[in-house]
Design a protein around this motif. Sequence first.
Motif, short mmCIF file in Angstrom:
data_model
loop_
_atom_site.label_atom_id
_atom_site.label_comp_id
_atom_site.label_asym_id
_atom_site.label_seq_id
_atom_site.Cartn_x
_atom_site.Cartn_y
_atom_site.Cartn_z
N GLU A 1 -3.34 -3.31 17.78
CA GLU A 1 -3.47 -2.86 16.39
C GLU A 1 -4.09 -3.97 15.38
O GLU A 1 -5.05 -4.03 14.41
N GLU A 2 -3.47 -5.07 15.61
CA GLU A 2 -3.65 -6.35 14.83
C GLU A 2 -5.06 -6.88 14.70
O GLU A 2 -6.03 -7.19 13.98
N HIS B 1 -7.40 -5.52 2.99
CA HIS B 1 -6.29 -5.36 3.81
C HIS B 1 -5.27 -4.03 3.03
O HIS B 1 -4.84 -3.07 3.93
N MET C 1 -7.32 -4.08 13.24
CA MET C 1 -7.47 -4.14 11.79
C MET C 1 -7.99 -5.40 11.28
O MET C 1 -8.77 -5.29 10.33
N HIS D 1 -4.64 -0.30 5.41
CA HIS D 1 -3.31 0.04 5.41
C HIS D 1 -3.25 1.85 4.93
O HIS D 1 -2.81 2.47 5.58
N SER E 1 0.65 -1.30 -0.09
CA SER E 1 -0.11 0.08 -0.02
C SER E 1 0.91 1.19 0.06
O SER E 1 1.88 1.29 0.80
N ASP F 1 -2.67 -0.51 10.91
CA ASP F 1 -1.44 -1.30 10.99
C ASP F 1 -1.58 -2.64 11.78
O ASP F 1 -2.62 -2.58 12.62
N HIS F 2 -0.79 -3.49 11.81
CA HIS F 2 -0.70 -4.79 12.47
C HIS F 2 0.63 -5.24 13.22
O HIS F 2 0.93 -6.19 13.53
N ALA F 3 1.10 -4.10 13.60
CA ALA F 3 2.61 -4.35 13.94
C ALA F 3 2.52 -4.89 15.51
O ALA F 3 3.09 -5.63 16.04
#
Length: 155
Positions: A131-132, A116, A135, A120, A65, A125-127
């Motif tokens: 967040e994961e 997905h 998302m 983004h 993205s 985000d999914h860090a």
Amino acid sequence: MSIEINNESSVPVDETALLRLASYALDQMHVHPDAELAIVLVDEAAMEQLHVQWMDEPGPTDVLSFPMDELRPGTEDAPTPAGLLGDVVLCPQVAESQAQTAGHSTLEELLLLTTHGILHLLGFDHAEPEEEKEMFGIQRDILVGFAMSERRRPA
């Protein structure tokens, strides 16, 4: 909603389904109707080049993205302002391989990857685990809602 799809890969893809999904996802995220999104499908060599250039990681990946105006999700009362959302780049060959592993169609994988990528672009985000969870929950809700809307759509 201005959504442009450009298939530069040699793989035939149901671009109409990607367009419907992208419209649905942007609507669910309350993105302004005048926002612009580009979805580009590339082959493995082109995706690998982008992956190395932008992520400094070898090999092709499934989705990248490239946000432009850093738009964020809106609300029903206050949609995201109009602007350039950015580009979602997909690799159908990687998606096909992942779809086989996951036990679903390549189109379903491309719909998941498009969702997905759009999330983004909207700043998700999914860090981190929290967040994961957020998302992937939104991603699931969009995909389930889209699937239900597709079943209601006249043939």
